[in-house]
Design a protein around this motif. Structure first.
Motif, mmCIF file in Angstrom:
data_model
loop_
_atom_site.group_PDB
_atom_site.id
_atom_site.type_symbol
_atom_site.label_atom_id
_atom_site.label_comp_id
_atom_site.label_asym_id
_atom_site.label_seq_id
_atom_site.Cartn_x
_atom_site.Cartn_y
_atom_site.Cartn_z
ATOM 1 N N ILE A 70 0.845 -1.274 -0.125
ATOM 2 C CA ILE A 70 -0.015 0.063 0.008
ATOM 3 C C ILE A 70 1.142 1.235 0.193
ATOM 4 C CG2 ILE A 70 -1.788 1.277 1.089
ATOM 5 C CD1 ILE A 70 -2.756 -1.385 2.565
ATOM 6 N N PHE A 97 -3.905 4.086 2.762
ATOM 7 C CA PHE A 97 -2.813 4.194 3.288
ATOM 8 C C PHE A 97 -3.053 5.132 4.566
ATOM 9 C CE2 PHE A 97 1.276 6.155 4.728
ATOM 10 C CZ PHE A 97 2.273 5.285 4.467
ATOM 11 N N ASP A 117 -2.016 5.929 -1.958
ATOM 12 C CA ASP A 117 -3.138 5.081 -2.076
ATOM 13 C C ASP A 117 -4.236 5.579 -0.819
ATOM 14 O OD1 ASP A 117 -2.310 3.553 -3.877
ATOM 15 O OD2 ASP A 117 -1.421 2.064 -2.182
#
Length: 157
Positions: free
Chosen positions: A78, A85, A82
């Motif tokens: 991740i 995150f 993202d």
């Protein structure tokens, strides 16, 4: 107007082409390509080393993504860009703060600069936290195939 951080860009030369990677977003790569007369391309790092290969396996250009890691079904990477995150990072910081008996505010303030400068990646194995690594380091982990959006320019002879 430059929106990409040119200090984080990495350049490779293959034959008569220069390949530039390290963009924080797909849009940053688009801007760089437009300003530098380059073409967007997907660049794969698939051999556990820092050897770029032009590919379309992850379809980054079609999907308008800037970074994807594939390391088998049990692993998930991740990236700091993202959407999820931040949720994972906050839960990890809260857990670590609790273990260290420090307030979350102290942990956020003390680690904020490191988090921003290192371009962190959270690694999950079978849905559970395994580690935090950097984007560059992810090329060498878990037999991963790392794909980044890049800009390809022809080098004049």
């Amino acid at each position: 107007m430059e929106t990409y951080n040119s200090e984080k860009l990495v350049k490779y030369q293959i034959n008569d082409q220069e390949i530039v990677v390290g963009f924080a977003t797909y849009e940053d790569a688009e801007n760089y390509a437009a300003q530098n007369k380059g073409t967007l391309a997907e660049v794969g790092f698939k051999d556990g080393n820092d050897n770029p290969q032009l590919t379309n396996e992850a379809e980054l250009v079609d999907r308008k993504l800037h970074y994807v890691v594939e390391a088998g079904p049990e692993y998930r990477f991740i990236h700091s860009s993202d959407p999820e995150f931040r949720d994972f990072a906050e839960r990890l910081q809260a857990r670590k703060s609790h273990l260290d008996e420090e307030s979350p505010e102290e942990k956020y303030i003390s680690n904020a600069e490191i988090e921003i400068s290192e371009d962190p990646i959270i690694v999950l194995k079978n849905g559970e936290f395994e580690s935090v690594t950097s984007r560059e380091r992810s090329k060498y982990l878990k037999h991963a195939h790392v794909y980044e959006i890049g800009v390809v320019k022809t080098i004049a002879s």
